[in-house]
Scaffold this motif. Structure first.
Motif, PDB file in Angstrom:
ATOM      1  N   UNK A 274      -5.201  56.198  18.707  1.00 47.12           N
ATOM      2  CA  UNK A 274      -6.252  56.752  17.851  1.00 47.12           C
ATOM      3  C   UNK A 274      -5.361  57.310  16.568  1.00 47.12           C
ATOM      4  N   UNK A 275      -4.257  57.834  16.500  1.00 48.65           N
ATOM      5  CA  UNK A 275      -3.538  58.294  15.550  1.00 48.65           C
ATOM      6  C   UNK A 275      -3.299  57.249  14.780  1.00 48.65           C
ATOM      7  N   UNK A 276      -2.836  55.962  15.312  1.00 50.79           N
ATOM      8  CA  UNK A 276      -2.644  55.024  14.440  1.00 50.79           C
ATOM      9  C   UNK A 276      -3.912  54.216  13.618  1.00 50.79           C
ATOM     10  N   UNK A 277      -4.823  54.352  14.272  1.00 55.07           N
ATOM     11  CA  UNK A 277      -6.052  54.053  13.498  1.00 55.07           C
ATOM     12  C   UNK A 277      -6.256  54.963  12.378  1.00 55.07           C
ATOM     13  N   UNK A 278      -6.200  56.170  12.377  1.00 57.32           N
ATOM     14  CA  UNK A 278      -6.422  57.026  11.330  1.00 57.32           C
ATOM     15  C   UNK A 278      -5.485  56.963  10.170  1.00 57.32           C
TER      16      UNK A 278
END
Length: 398
Positions: A274-278
Motif C-alpha cells: 500500500x505504501x509503494x502504491x502511494x
C-alpha cells in the motif's frame, strides 16, 4: 515515476492473473531461504559428523552465496529463449536435488556440492523474481506479487534457524535438511499446474547485464540498494554480541527478540504494498532514514531491554520489507530488461551483504559496537541520498 508508469509492462490483464503461480513462487522462496540458512543452527553436528571444523562447516553458507552471485549474472544469457516456466521448474528440481545430496552426503566434498546447487537455485530464482511477477499479474498488482514472494522469504528467515535446531535435535541434521525436500516437491507440482508458459522474448548476453549500469537511473538505484544492504548488515550481523554484552540478555531471550524481529518483518512485507502504491520513491527514501535513526538510538539506549527490543522490532519491520520496494523499482525502471536487471541486483546485494559484514566486523573488533552502529547509520544515510537522486532521475526520465 509513479506506480502507474508500469502500464508499459507486458503483463496479463486481471482475468488472466495467476495468483496461484504467485503463491507457488512464495512457497518456493520459503524452501530456498530455509535451505540457505539451515546450516546456521546446525554447524556443530555437521562439523562433528563430517569431521571438519565449524569454520569449514560454516563455508556451506559462503559457497551457496558465491554460486548465487555467479548464477544471477549469467542465467539470463545461459537460458536464452528457454520457457521461463521450464527454467523455474529446473531450479526447483535443483532445490530438491540439493536437499537429497546434503542429507546423504558421505563426506564434506559431496556436502559442498549439494550446497553449491542450492546457490544456483537461489541466484536463478531471485534473478527472475521481478520478471516473473510481471508475467503473472497485471502491472498495478506487481508490488503485491513481489510482497507475496518476499513473504515466503521473510517467513523462512523467521523460522529456519530455530526450526533447524529443533528438528536437528530430534531427527539429526541430515533429517532437518531433508525436510525441505517434500516442501520443494510440493512447489514443483504446484508450479507445473499454476505457472503459465512464459517464453523469453529476447536473449540477453552476459554483457547486457553490465550495460544496464550505463543508464544513470540504474546506476544510482543499484548504488542505493547496495548501500542499503551494506548498512543493514554491518549492524544486523553483530546484534548477538551487542545484545549479550550491552543489553545483557541470555540466549533464550535473544532467540525471542530475533523471532519478534522476524515476525515484524513478515508483517512488513504484507503492509508495504500500500505504501509503494502511494509513493514508491518516498518509501525507498524514508525506510533507510528511519533505520539510520534506529542505529543511533541503539547506541544511546542499548542498555535498556524494553527500548532496545522495541527499536529492533521496528528495524525488522523496515529492513525485511524494504527489498519489496527495490524489486518494485526494478520492475518499473527496467520493464523490458527485468531478468538482466534482476541478475545484476542479486549479485550487488550479495556482495553488499558480504562487504557490510566485513566492515562491521572490523569496526567491532577495533572499537566496539558504537563504531559499527555509527558506520551503519552513515552508510544508510548515504543510501537515503542515493535514493533521492534515483527518484529525481527516475521522474525526469519517466
Amino acid at each position: 515515476m509513479q506506480l502507474q508508469a508500469a502500464a508499459t509492462m507486458e503483463a496479463p490483464d486481471e482475468r488472466s492473473a495467476s495468483w496461484g503461480g504467485v503463491l507457488a513462487m512464495s512457497l518456493g522462496a520459503f524452501a530456498l531461504v530455509a535451505s540457505e540458512f539451515m546450516p546456521v543452527s546446525l554447524l556443530t553436528p555437521i562439523a562433528a559428523d563430517l569431521h571438519v571444523t565449524e569454520g569449514h562447516a560454516g563455508q556451506a553458507i559462503s559457497v551457496s552465496g558465491a554460486f548465487a552471485v555467479v548464477t544471477s549474472l549469467f542465467i539470463a544469457s545461459v537460458a536464452g529463449r528457454l520457457d521461463r516456466k521450464l527454467l523455474l521448474l529446473l531450479l526447483t528440481a535443483l532445490t530438491i536435488a540439493s536437499g537429497v545430496i546434503v542429507a546423504i552426503a558421505p563426506n564434506y566434498a559431496i556436502f559442498m556440492v549439494g550446497r553449491a546447487l542450492i546457490g544456483v537455485a537461489i541466484g536463478g530464482f531471485w534473478s527472475m523474481s521481478a520478471a516473473t511477477a510481471m508475467r503473472l499479474v497485471p502491472p498495478a498488482q506487481v508490488p503485491r506479487a513481489l510482497a507475496i514472494f518476499n513473504g515466503g522469504n521473510a517467513l523462512a528467515t523467521v523460522i529456519a534457524a530455530p526450526l533447524g535446531s529443533f528438528l536437528g535435535s530430534i531427527i539429526g541434521w541430515r533429517g532437518a535438511f531433508f525436510c525441505v525436500v517434500p516442501v520443494a516437491l510440493i512447489v514443483f507440482v504446484w508450479q507445473v499446474f499454476s505457472l503459465p508458459s512464459m517464453m523469453a522474448e529476447t536473449k540477453a548476453g552476459p554483457a547486457d547485464v553490465f550495460k544496464l549500469l550505463g543508464r544513470p537511473v540504474v546506476a544510482l538505484g543499484m548504488a542505493g540498494v547496495s548501500l542499503f544492504f551494506m548498512g543493514q548488515f554491518s549492524l544486523f550481523t553483530y546484534l548477538r554480541p551487542f545484545l549479550e554484552t550491552v543489553t545483557q540478555i541470555d540466549v533464550r531471550t535473544l532467540s525471542l527478540v530475533l523471532l519478534m524481529m522476524g515476525t515484524a518483518g513478515f508483517v512488513g512485507t504484507l503492509l508495504i504494498g500500500g505504501f509503494l502504491k502511494e509513493g514508491l520513491y518516498r518509501t525507498l527514501i524514508v525506510i533507510p532514514a528511519l533505520m539510520a535513526v534506529i542505529a543511533v538510538a541503539l547506541i544511546a539506549f542499548g542498555s535498556g531491554f524494553a527500548v532496545t527490543t522495541t527499536l529492533l522490532v521496528v528495524w525488522g519491520l523496515f529492513a525485511t520489507s524494504a527489498p519489496v520496494g527495490w524489486w518494485t523499482w526494478l520492475a518499473l525502471t527496467l520493464p523490458r530488461d527485468a531478468e538482466a536487471g534482476g541478475g545484476l541486483m542479486v549479485a550487488i546485494v550479495q556482495l553488499a551483504i558480504t562487504l557490510g559484514a566485513v566492515i562491521g566486523g572490523l569496526l567491532y573488533d577495533m572499537s566496539g559496537y558504537r563504531s559499527t552502529f555509527s558506520a551503519s547509520a552513515v552508510i544508510l544515510l548515504i543510501a537515503v541520498l542515493l535514493a533521492v537522486l534515483t527518484s529525481r532521475r527516475g521522474r525526469s526520465t519517466a
